[in-house]
Design an enzyme around this catalytic site. Sequence first.
Site, PDB file in Angstrom:
ATOM      1  N   ARG A 277       0.845  -1.203   0.000  1.00  0.00           N
ATOM      2  CA  ARG A 277       0.000   0.000   0.000  1.00  0.00           C
ATOM      3  C   ARG A 277       0.875   1.247   0.000  1.00  0.00           C
ATOM      4  O   ARG A 277       0.593   2.217  -0.709  1.00  0.00           O
ATOM      5  CB  ARG A 277      -0.936   0.013   1.214  1.00  0.00           C
ATOM      6  CG  ARG A 277      -2.041  -1.029   1.149  1.00  0.00           C
ATOM      7  CD  ARG A 277      -3.012  -0.875   2.304  1.00  0.00           C
ATOM      8  NE  ARG A 277      -3.779   0.362   2.207  1.00  0.00           N
ATOM      9  CZ  ARG A 277      -4.420   0.933   3.228  1.00  0.00           C
ATOM     10  NH1 ARG A 277      -4.373   0.374   4.433  1.00  0.00           N
ATOM     11  NH2 ARG A 277      -5.106   2.036   3.056  1.00  0.00           N
TER      12      ARG A 277
ATOM     13  N   CYS B 237      -0.972   6.489   8.816  1.00  0.00           N
ATOM     14  CA  CYS B 237      -1.234   5.161   8.254  1.00  0.00           C
ATOM     15  C   CYS B 237      -2.355   5.338   7.240  1.00  0.00           C
ATOM     16  O   CYS B 237      -2.343   6.297   6.478  1.00  0.00           O
ATOM     17  CB  CYS B 237      -1.587   4.168   9.365  1.00  0.00           C
ATOM     18  SG  CYS B 237      -2.966   4.701  10.411  1.00  0.00           S
TER      19      CYS B 237
END
Length: 299
Positions: A199, A257
């Site tokens: 990611r 995050c």
Amino acid sequence: MNGNASAHAARHDGLISVAALQALMASTADAASAPLIVDVRFDLADTGAGERAYAAGHLPGARYLHLDHDLSGAKQDAFGAFRGRHPLPEREAFAARLRALGMTPGRQVVAYDAADGMYGARVWWMLRWLGHDAVAVLDGGFAAWQQAGGAVSTAIPTATAAPEAGFQPAAPLEEPLSAPDLLARLGRVRLIDARAGERFRGEVEPLDTQAGHIPGATHRFFKDNLTDGRFKSPAALREEFALILGAQPPGETVHQCGSGVTACHNLLAMHHAGLTGSRLYAGSWSEWSANPRNPLAKG
């Protein structure tokens, strides 16, 4: 401690072992002095899974807090702008939710989950955001409790709400950083991204609007803080984070995050290692990538 902290025998800040929690629970003579245990098991792909797991069995006396309903706030601000998938609630709203569970000044809070501490770390950070330092994450979570032969209950405890004049937000021990503040500081702070590597590199994006990362961010997958489901030693974590920080002091470090949850795991790991003062970008990639004016990077 929170403003009018009462005297409590033990204070655990950061992590607590199963043995230490069992001893703490055994040493408290009444419910008022017992630790407030919160079960925050959750599954991003099945948001009801945590509640079902809690109903099937939890630590005796534990209350359940839901990531979406209790640990997050409105996804849009007053002007309709997206704040991310799990934006922080108002501080007073979170304090009121804790009071409904019986929270009082100075009371020890212990959070646990079944996801390597990622949701427990969110509770740890949020309590410190309210100015309360007697909060710890159960190291190893529900699995460690079961492995140690800890009792499991299906009884739903009756919470006696604490008076509104009791537990109140105090001066924050942790403070979030907004997207505009982060944009203004890019290149001057060490930005650490806790998401999985694929990611971060922008190879996949299963949850948010665009793939990639914030320019200048350094990757530190939150699970790298663990060995066999428990946090590494402070010395090991200090050595590993030193490779990321370089000459940058912890106070000039910002964590993010996908939505401000697993970033708290890196904050907790640095705290456990004695590296204090870093901050959380609560909106994280979910907020950042939704704004077409923000710069993006891949690779």
